[in-house]
Design an enzyme around this catalytic site. Structure first.
Site, PDB file in Angstrom:
ATOM      1  CG  MET A  30      -1.900  -1.193   1.180  1.00  0.00           C
ATOM      2  SD  MET A  30      -3.428  -0.926   2.075  1.00  0.00           S
ATOM      3  CE  MET A  30      -2.821  -0.717   3.728  1.00  0.00           C
ATOM      4  CG  HIS A  34       8.864   0.238   5.805  1.00  0.00           C
ATOM      5  ND1 HIS A  34       9.173  -1.093   5.847  1.00  0.00           N
ATOM      6  CD2 HIS A  34       7.541   0.321   6.097  1.00  0.00           C
ATOM      7  CE1 HIS A  34       8.116  -1.792   6.184  1.00  0.00           C
ATOM      8  NE2 HIS A  34       7.086  -0.972   6.320  1.00  0.00           N
ATOM      9  CG  HIS A  37       7.135  -2.131   1.962  1.00  0.00           C
ATOM     10  ND1 HIS A  37       6.998  -1.032   2.766  1.00  0.00           N
ATOM     11  CD2 HIS A  37       5.946  -2.768   1.995  1.00  0.00           C
ATOM     12  CE1 HIS A  37       5.783  -0.997   3.259  1.00  0.00           C
ATOM     13  NE2 HIS A  37       5.118  -2.036   2.812  1.00  0.00           N
ATOM     14  CE  LYS A 150       4.609  -4.268  10.200  1.00  0.00           C
ATOM     15  NZ  LYS A 150       3.157  -4.035  10.454  1.00  0.00           N
ATOM     16  CG  LEU A 185      11.709  -1.506   9.621  1.00  0.00           C
ATOM     17  CD1 LEU A 185      12.483  -1.372   8.316  1.00  0.00           C
ATOM     18  CD2 LEU A 185      11.965  -0.277  10.477  1.00  0.00           C
TER      19      LEU A 185
HETATM   20  O1  PAF Z   1      -0.117  -5.687   3.812  1.00  0.00           O
HETATM   21  C1  PAF Z   1      -0.527  -4.778   3.080  1.00  0.00           C
HETATM   22  O2  PAF Z   1       0.144  -3.791   2.847  1.00  0.00           O
HETATM   23  C2  PAF Z   1      -1.914  -4.900   2.465  1.00  0.00           C
HETATM   24  O3  PAF Z   1      -2.799  -5.516   3.334  1.00  0.00           O
HETATM   25  C3  PAF Z   1      -1.911  -5.604   1.100  1.00  0.00           C
HETATM   26  C4  PAF Z   1      -1.477  -7.056   1.213  1.00  0.00           C
HETATM   27  C5  PAF Z   1      -0.993  -4.871   0.142  1.00  0.00           C
HETATM   28  C6  PAF Z   1      -3.321  -5.584   0.499  1.00  0.00           C
HETATM   29  O4  PAF Z   1      -3.777  -4.275   0.325  1.00  0.00           O
END
Ligand code: PAF
Length: 286
Positions: A30, A34, A37, A150, A185
């Site tokens: 989303m 950071h 990701h 997480k 994080l």
């Molecule tokens: O973990 C997330 O950031 C969200 O729940 C995801 C998996 C991208 C779905 O919107």
């Protein structure tokens, strides 16, 4: 790195990779990226010829309008971070209408996985997650998809959704990335003041210390100790702490009931307050 906004553009890129029989990795996010990701994206770059990073703040998984409105968004910064990782990456950042040309009325139900913990406190949240993730899976049809541990419960719910909807590709769970202080994080950490951050570090500290208590204390005692210790710290309020089986997410009453006992926590931190989650694995006792 290439930024695409529409499904048509993305599928043109994917068609080339598929023609060349190349593996495609999907990292759903989303945004507000950071290092956590970045670790998922780097893992996907290492495993696949092409990585798709989706950046989409999914409205259907927010059950609180304020939370949706204040969710951090910075596409330029996200693209800079992704570009710095190298590799062949398509960033898919669609508008809401692209993902949901019509309201998504599908319902997904996987009890007890989606009903306990987050599921019990955020009605509709996992239904929204399943809506968007199944949609992304159908659009990208990846070889592998990457999710951070997480969000431990989210992985269990997505696994159930994949089995139910016939998605047979590999889900790759990736370990939690922490600050040197131990704080897990999270995009939500950006909402913490410096002082609140200093308080938030106690969450991982107390979870870590609770593992040492496992040898001499019952599940109930360890659980109560975690809640009492964190609630005694000014600026923290535990919403729940549950010690569950890592696969079924059923609550444990004894350590011997699971091959993978996991403690999952949600804590409110600071003024706003910011809702933080974390988890810890205990030693299997059977
Ligand atoms: O973990 C997330 O950031 C969200 O729940 C995801 C998996 C991208 C779905 O919107």
């Amino acid at each position: 790195m290439q930024l695409v906004r529409t499904i048509t553009e993305l599928q043109a890129l994917l068609a080339d990779a598929r023609k060349a029989q190349q593996a495609i990795g999907l990292v759903p996010t989303m945004g507000a990226l950071h290092k956590g990701h970045a670790s998922l994206i780097s893992r996907s770059i290492a495993d696949n010829a092409l990585t798709v990073v989706s950046i989409f703040v999914n409205p259907t998984q927010f059950n609180d309008a304020r939370d949706l409105a204040t969710y951090p968004r910075d596409l330029d910064a996200d693209c800079r971070l992704i570009a710095s990782l190298g590799g062949r990456v398509a960033v898919f950042a669609p508008a809401v209408e692209e993902i949901y040309p019509e309201p998504d009325t599908r319902t997904f139900s996987y009890p007890p996985t989606d009903c306990v913990m987050e599921g019990a406190r955020r009605p509709g949240h996992f239904n929204g997650v399943c809506q968007v993730v199944s949609r992304l899976f159908s659009i990208v049809s990846p070889t592998r998809a990457y999710f951070g541990e997480k969000d431990f419960q989210q992985i269990a719910v997505i696994r159930a959704m994949m089995a139910d909807q016939g998605f047979t590709f590999e889900l790759v769970p990736c370990p939690i990335v922490r600050e040197a202080s131990g704080l897990a994080l999270s995009s939500r950490n950006a909402l913490l003041s410096e002082a609140e951050r200093a308080v938030a570090v106690h969450i991982s500290r107390v979870l870590g210390e609770s593992v040492a208590r496992q040898a001499t204390s019952s599940v109930e005692e360890v659980s109560a100790w975690v809640v009492e210790t964190l609630n005694a710290i000014e600026g923290l309020e535990v919403e729940y702490y549950a010690i569950v089986d890592g696969k079924t997410l059923r609550a444990l009453t004894a350590w011997g009931e699971s091959d993978d006992p996991v403690g999952c926590i949600t804590v409110y931190c600071g003024h706003r307050p910011v809702r933080l989650i974390d988890n810890v694995h205990y030693t299997p006792c059977r």
